[in-house]
Structure formats: structure tokens, C-alpha cells
Motif scaffolding. Structure first.
Motif, PDB file in Angstrom:
ATOM      1  N   GLU A   1      61.670  -6.646   9.642  1.00  7.48           N
ATOM      2  CA  GLU A   1      62.956  -5.945   9.727  1.00  7.48           C
ATOM      3  C   GLU A   1      62.983  -5.011  10.931  1.00  7.48           C
ATOM      4  OE1 GLU A   1      63.447  -4.072   5.914  1.00  7.48           O
ATOM      5  OE2 GLU A   1      64.512  -5.802   5.096  1.00  7.48           O
TER       6      GLU A   1
ATOM      7  N   ALA B   1      64.142 -12.504  11.063  1.00  7.16           N
ATOM      8  CA  ALA B   1      65.098 -12.077  10.033  1.00  7.16           C
ATOM      9  C   ALA B   1      64.891 -12.862   8.742  1.00  7.16           C
ATOM     10  CB  ALA B   1      66.530 -12.251  10.537  1.00  7.16           C
TER      11      ALA B   1
ATOM     12  N   GLY C   1      61.460 -11.926   7.183  1.00  5.88           N
ATOM     13  CA  GLY C   1      61.541 -10.590   6.593  1.00  5.88           C
ATOM     14  C   GLY C   1      62.136 -10.650   5.204  1.00  5.88           C
TER      15      GLY C   1
ATOM     16  N   LYS D   1      68.360  -9.180   0.357  1.00  3.32           N
ATOM     17  CA  LYS D   1      67.889  -9.416   1.724  1.00  3.32           C
ATOM     18  C   LYS D   1      68.258 -10.826   2.190  1.00  3.32           C
ATOM     19  CE  LYS D   1      65.547  -5.474   2.104  1.00  3.32           C
ATOM     20  NZ  LYS D   1      65.873  -4.430   3.105  1.00  3.32           N
TER      21      LYS D   1
END
Length: 264
Positions: free
Chosen positions: A90, A106, A109, A133
Motif C-alpha cells: 500500500e 495494489a 496489497g 481492500k
């Protein structure tokens, strides 16, 4: 020949270990970075991490920082340190939004948090966090090559929440807390309308309504028997040939018999 190969391996390992130990104590950050990269490329991620930790502050803002923090993040991920991997990926996305690695970072993460999701019977806070997320990733990168894997992971995590919600509702039925079971099954069916557990949920909701009714005081029994009838009807409406049909019909016969007492 085998002895020569074995000797070369021993010498290489000895040199590698000596180089690594020297790098740990070396104040030359460029030399330390070179060894850290060698450790990373060789798959020695734990050793690489120790060097990256020493280099992180010194390299922040420098041209090679992007490469360093990518390798740093990957090293945590490869060693299954998913909390740290998620945090580092992140930070990488935030620090290097134009990097060619940004979509991969991304995704990894977000995916790292999914690796922290426990079995369904445990607290699902990490599962909820992982879903948040992954959803953010899907919204930010809708055309990413990682979207299929992200969607598949979301489906698995939602399935875990679904299973937990069903088992929680059924648990109330098991301990004879039928009022709570009815509420929990209502919430479960509303939250997961397409659930594969719907037949089971409708039956155990009926079972809870039935047992609550037949064990009620006379002043509450009639209304609760009618609730049980409705639950029975809903089960058959959903699946007329339900696997619970025999049990359901036996309970319904008792409900109808008891209701006759209130029509006299």
C-alpha cells in the motif's frame, strides 16, 4: 566430478554468507543495496528483508527507492508476512502511483489481507478488511489483468462470511434460543438471498418457530403457531420436494392439531 561440484557449492554458500554478514555491518548503503538485491534474486528473502530494513530510510526519495520498496514488499509477501506485505504494498502504491508495478502492488496489497482471513468459525474482522481492500482495487483498476483473481477471492471470502452467518443462526437453534434463531435466520436470508444454505436456513427457521410455538404459554401459542405455519409454507414454496419434507410435514401436522384447540 561430484566432489568438485559439492566443493563449489560449499564455497559459494560460504562466500554468500560472508558477503551477507559483511553487508549487515557495512555503512556503505550502495554496497548494502547490491547485496540485498543479490539475496532477493536468489530467493533468500529473509536475509534480503534485514538489509532492506536497514536501507529503507536512507533510500527514501532516491532514484533506486522504487526498486527497493518493490523488492521489500515482495520479500514480506514471499515469506508470508502478510500484515507487513499489505502495509508495504500500500505504501508502494501511494509513493509510486506511476510505476509500471503499481497494479501488481495494489492487487498483492489487497490480496495479502485475504491471506490473513481465518477459518469461518473464528472472528472475521480480517475477512471484512480484505473484502474492503479488494473492492477498492476492483474499483480503481477495473481493467486490470488481476481482476479475475480479485473477483474469485472476493467470492471465496463472501462465502466464508455466509457460512459463519448461517452457522451462527443455526447455533441459536441448537441451544434452544428460538427467538434469537428466528431473528438470525431472517437476517441471514435477507443478507444472502442467493445462498446455497437457503433450504437449510428455511427449515431451521421453521424448526425454531415450531419449537417456540409448542413450548409457549397458552396466551402466546396461537400467534406463534401461525408463524410456524408461514415458515412451513415458505419452505415448501422455495422447494416443494425439500430434503426436510418428512420432518416438516410431521411438525405441520402437530401445528394444525394444536391450532384446532383455538377454533373451538
Amino acid at each position: 566430478m561430484k566432489k568438485i561440484v559439492s566443493l563449489l557449492i560449499v564455497v559459494t554458500l560460504f562466500y554468500s554468507c560472508g558477503e551477507y554478514q559483511k553487508a549487515l555491518k557495512n555503512d556503505d548503503v550502495a554496497a548494502k543495496f547490491e547485496v540485498a538485491t543479490k539475496m532477493y534474486d536468489a530467493g533468500k528473502y529473509t536475509k534480503a528483508i534485514r538489509l532492506f530494513e536497514q536501507l529503507a530510510t536512507s533510500y527514501r526519495g532516491k532514484p533506486q527507492a522504487e526498486k527497493l520498496f518493490y523488492m521489500f514488499s515482495q520479500s514480506y509477501y514471499k515469506t508470508k508476512q502478510y500484515y507487513l506485505a499489505g502495509y508495504q504494498f500500500e505504501a508502494f502504491v501511494s509513493g509510486y502511483p506511476r510505476s509500471e508495478k503499481v497494479q501488481e502492488a495494489a492487487f498483492l496489497g489487497a490480496y495479502s489481507y485475504s491471506k490473513l482471513s481465518p477459518v469461518y468459525s473464528l472472528d472475521q474482522a480480517d475477512t471484512v478488511k480484505a473484502l474492503e481492500k479488494l473492492q477498492t482495487f476492483i474499483e480503481n483498476y477495473p481493467n486490470s489483468e488481476y481482476i479475475p483473481q480479485a473477483n474469485e477471492t472476493v467470492q471465496k471470502l463472501n462465502g466464508k462470511l455466509e457460512k459463519k452467518a448461517y452457522e451462527n443462526a443455526k447455533g441459536y437453534n441448537t441451544i434452544s434460543d428460538y427467538k434469537s434463531a428466528l431473528i438470525a435466520f431472517d437476517n441471514f436470508i435477507a443478507d444472502f438471498p442467493g445462498t446455497p444454505f437457503k433450504e437449510d436456513a428455511l427449515f431451521y427457521k421453521y424448526d425454531s418457530a415450531y419449537k417456540l410455538a409448542i413450548n409457549s404459554v397458552p396466551s402466546k401459542m396461537e400467534d406463534r403457531l401461525h408463524v410456524a405455519q408461514t415458515c412451513y409454507a415458505n419452505l415448501l414454496k422455495f422447494k416443494s420436494d425439500t430434503k426436510y419434507k418428512k420432518e416438516a410435514e410431521e411438525m405441520n401436522a402437530r401445528v394444525e392439531t394444536d391450532l384446532q384447540k383455538f377454533t373451538k
